[in-house]
Write a protein that holds these residues in place. Sequence first.
Motif, PDB file in Angstrom:
ATOM      1  N   VAL A  69     -11.258  -7.211  -7.164  1.00 58.69           N
ATOM      2  CA  VAL A  69     -11.324  -7.691  -5.785  1.00 58.69           C
ATOM      3  C   VAL A  69      -9.948  -7.572  -5.126  1.00 58.69           C
ATOM      4  CG1 VAL A  69     -11.834  -9.647  -4.276  1.00 58.69           C
ATOM      5  CG2 VAL A  69     -13.209  -9.271  -6.339  1.00 58.69           C
ATOM      6  N   VAL A  70      -8.913  -8.010  -5.837  1.00 58.43           N
ATOM      7  CA  VAL A  70      -7.554  -7.953  -5.298  1.00 58.43           C
ATOM      8  C   VAL A  70      -7.134  -6.511  -5.046  1.00 58.43           C
ATOM      9  CG1 VAL A  70      -5.128  -8.468  -5.768  1.00 58.43           C
ATOM     10  CG2 VAL A  70      -6.882 -10.147  -6.327  1.00 58.43           C
ATOM     11  N   ASP A  71      -7.451  -5.633  -5.989  1.00 58.40           N
ATOM     12  CA  ASP A  71      -7.114  -4.225  -5.813  1.00 58.40           C
ATOM     13  C   ASP A  71      -7.777  -3.649  -4.566  1.00 58.40           C
ATOM     14  OD1 ASP A  71      -5.556  -4.247  -8.067  1.00 58.40           O
ATOM     15  OD2 ASP A  71      -6.998  -3.212  -9.346  1.00 58.40           O
ATOM     16  N   GLU A  72      -9.042  -3.965  -4.368  1.00 56.40           N
ATOM     17  CA  GLU A  72      -9.740  -3.437  -3.197  1.00 56.40           C
ATOM     18  C   GLU A  72      -9.169  -4.013  -1.909  1.00 56.40           C
ATOM     19  OE1 GLU A  72     -11.518  -0.969  -3.279  1.00 56.40           O
ATOM     20  OE2 GLU A  72     -12.225  -0.838  -5.340  1.00 56.40           O
ATOM     21  N   LEU A  73      -8.739  -5.272  -1.936  1.00 58.81           N
ATOM     22  CA  LEU A  73      -8.065  -5.839  -0.766  1.00 58.81           C
ATOM     23  C   LEU A  73      -6.763  -5.091  -0.474  1.00 58.81           C
ATOM     24  CD1 LEU A  73      -8.584  -9.645  -1.439  1.00 58.81           C
ATOM     25  CD2 LEU A  73      -9.466  -8.378   0.519  1.00 58.81           C
ATOM     26  N   ARG A  74      -6.061  -4.731  -1.538  1.00 58.63           N
ATOM     27  CA  ARG A  74      -4.829  -3.964  -1.363  1.00 58.63           C
ATOM     28  C   ARG A  74      -5.133  -2.606  -0.727  1.00 58.63           C
ATOM     29  NH1 ARG A  74      -3.391  -4.173  -6.244  1.00 58.63           N
ATOM     30  NH2 ARG A  74      -2.221  -6.113  -6.071  1.00 58.63           N
TER      31      ARG A  74
ATOM     32  N   GLU B 259     -16.160   5.399  -8.643  1.00 60.36           N
ATOM     33  CA  GLU B 259     -14.708   5.335  -8.848  1.00 60.36           C
ATOM     34  C   GLU B 259     -14.181   6.638  -9.457  1.00 60.36           C
ATOM     35  OE1 GLU B 259     -12.277   3.283  -8.082  1.00 60.36           O
ATOM     36  OE2 GLU B 259     -13.524   1.797  -7.086  1.00 60.36           O
ATOM     37  N   THR B 260     -14.942   7.250 -10.356  1.00 60.14           N
ATOM     38  CA  THR B 260     -14.522   8.524 -10.937  1.00 60.14           C
ATOM     39  C   THR B 260     -14.362   9.585  -9.855  1.00 60.14           C
ATOM     40  OG1 THR B 260     -15.521   8.083 -13.094  1.00 60.14           O
ATOM     41  CG2 THR B 260     -15.187  10.390 -12.502  1.00 60.14           C
ATOM     42  N   LEU B 261     -15.334   9.647  -8.963  1.00 58.91           N
ATOM     43  CA  LEU B 261     -15.272  10.631  -7.890  1.00 58.91           C
ATOM     44  C   LEU B 261     -14.153  10.294  -6.901  1.00 58.91           C
ATOM     45  CD1 LEU B 261     -19.081  11.124  -7.213  1.00 58.91           C
ATOM     46  CD2 LEU B 261     -17.593  12.370  -8.791  1.00 58.91           C
TER      47      LEU B 261
ATOM     48  N   LEU C 152      -1.285   7.165  -1.025  1.00 57.04           N
ATOM     49  CA  LEU C 152      -2.106   7.728  -2.099  1.00 57.04           C
ATOM     50  C   LEU C 152      -1.607   7.262  -3.463  1.00 57.04           C
ATOM     51  CD1 LEU C 152      -2.412  11.371  -0.700  1.00 57.04           C
ATOM     52  CD2 LEU C 152      -4.088   9.521  -0.501  1.00 57.04           C
ATOM     53  N   ASP C 153      -0.291   7.229  -3.641  1.00 57.94           N
ATOM     54  CA  ASP C 153       0.285   6.757  -4.911  1.00 57.94           C
ATOM     55  C   ASP C 153      -0.104   5.304  -5.180  1.00 57.94           C
ATOM     56  OD1 ASP C 153       1.551   9.129  -5.538  1.00 57.94           O
ATOM     57  OD2 ASP C 153       3.470   8.565  -4.649  1.00 57.94           O
ATOM     58  N   ALA C 154       0.036   4.463  -4.166  1.00 60.15           N
ATOM     59  CA  ALA C 154      -0.255   3.037  -4.333  1.00 60.15           C
ATOM     60  C   ALA C 154      -1.736   2.821  -4.642  1.00 60.15           C
ATOM     61  CB  ALA C 154       0.139   2.270  -3.071  1.00 60.15           C
ATOM     62  N   THR C 155      -2.588   3.629  -4.040  1.00 58.05           N
ATOM     63  CA  THR C 155      -4.024   3.510  -4.313  1.00 58.05           C
ATOM     64  C   THR C 155      -4.333   3.896  -5.753  1.00 58.05           C
ATOM     65  OG1 THR C 155      -4.523   4.031  -1.999  1.00 58.05           O
ATOM     66  CG2 THR C 155      -6.320   4.258  -3.588  1.00 58.05           C
TER      67      THR C 155
ATOM     68  N   GLU D  31      -6.252   2.372  -9.588  1.00 61.63           N
ATOM     69  CA  GLU D  31      -7.506   2.957 -10.040  1.00 61.63           C
ATOM     70  C   GLU D  31      -7.603   3.090 -11.556  1.00 61.63           C
ATOM     71  OE1 GLU D  31      -9.910   3.176  -8.262  1.00 61.63           O
ATOM     72  OE2 GLU D  31      -9.344   3.563  -6.200  1.00 61.63           O
ATOM     73  N   GLU D  32      -6.474   3.258 -12.243  1.00 64.98           N
ATOM     74  CA  GLU D  32      -6.534   3.422 -13.693  1.00 64.98           C
ATOM     75  C   GLU D  32      -7.137   2.180 -14.356  1.00 64.98           C
ATOM     76  OE1 GLU D  32      -3.608   4.427 -17.490  1.00 64.98           O
ATOM     77  OE2 GLU D  32      -2.880   4.685 -15.441  1.00 64.98           O
ATOM     78  N   THR D  33      -6.757   1.002 -13.862  1.00 63.39           N
ATOM     79  CA  THR D  33      -7.312  -0.242 -14.392  1.00 63.39           C
ATOM     80  C   THR D  33      -8.802  -0.324 -14.094  1.00 63.39           C
ATOM     81  OG1 THR D  33      -5.199  -1.346 -14.051  1.00 63.39           O
ATOM     82  CG2 THR D  33      -7.109  -2.747 -14.390  1.00 63.39           C
TER      83      THR D  33
END
Length: 266
Positions: free
Chosen positions: A83-88, A139-141, A162-165, A169-171
Motif C-alpha cells: 500500500v505504501v509503495d503504491e502511494l509513493r 506487476e510483471t508486465l 522511473l528509478d524510484a518506481t 517493484e522488486e519487493t
Amino acid sequence: MRPIRHERGLFASLSDEVLGPVVDLSDLRLDAHPPARIELARRVWAERVRTELRSVQIMNRFLGEVIAAGDPIEVYAGAADLVVDELRHVRLTVALCEALGGAPVFPDPIELREPDAYTRAPAAERALHTAIAMLCVNETLSVAFIEDLRARCGDPAVKRVLDATLDDEETHHAFGWAYVEKALARFPESTRADWRELVRRTLEPHRRATDPILAKLDAAGTTLADLPEPELAALGLFTKERQSLVLRRATEETLAPRLRPLDLLP
C-alpha cells in the motif's frame, strides 16, 4: 473528474516521513520537446496517476483480505508495504504530471467497485485472486514496461521517477510470487484450472490490444531494435508497437517461466 489536491503542514510532513521526499524534477527540460509531445506526455502521466490510485485501492483491499483469510501475521507487513509503495508511486506520477504542466485527477468513479460475485467469495479466495492478477501478472508486465523505458530514457528528471518506481517493484515481485505459492496450497488441486483461467482473463485485454499490432510487426520483421524511440522515452512514453513487443517478451521470457512451475500457465 475530481482534481488531485495538496495539503501543507502536518499532512505534508507525515507524507514526507512515510513516503520520502518527492524526487527532484527541477532539471526537467520541457523546451527540448515539441508542444504536441508534451501534451501527449501530460495525458499519459495523468492516466498513470489514475492507474496508480486504483492500485492503492486494490492493495488496501488486499491487506484486508489477507487478514480476513487468517494468513500468518508476518504476511500483513508485506501487504501494508505494498500500500505504501503504491502511494509513493501516486506521488511520483502526480509530481511528474504537474511538472509537465498537467492537471492530474482521480479515477472516475473514485470508488473501487467490484462485482458481487467477487465480494461474496471467501476472503482466502479473494486474496489469492488479487495476488495472482495484480502482484504476479500485472506487476510483471508493469515492471517490464518501466525497465524498458528506464533503459532508454535520456532525461535525468524522468529517469529519477522511473528509478524510484522500480526500487519498489522488486519487493512487490518477491512478495507476490511467494504469497501465491503458499496460498495455492490452501485449495484443492481441482481448483487449479480456475486459477489458470484467472491468468488467462487477466492477460486477455493485453492480448486483444496487442495481437493485431504484433501480427503486422511480425509480417514486416520489425523488432525492438528497429524502434529505439529515444525522443519518446525521454518523457517516459512509447508507441503501441514497442509496447506490444515488450509485452510479448515479458510474457514469454519472464511471466510464463514463473507461472509454469505453479501450474498456472493457461
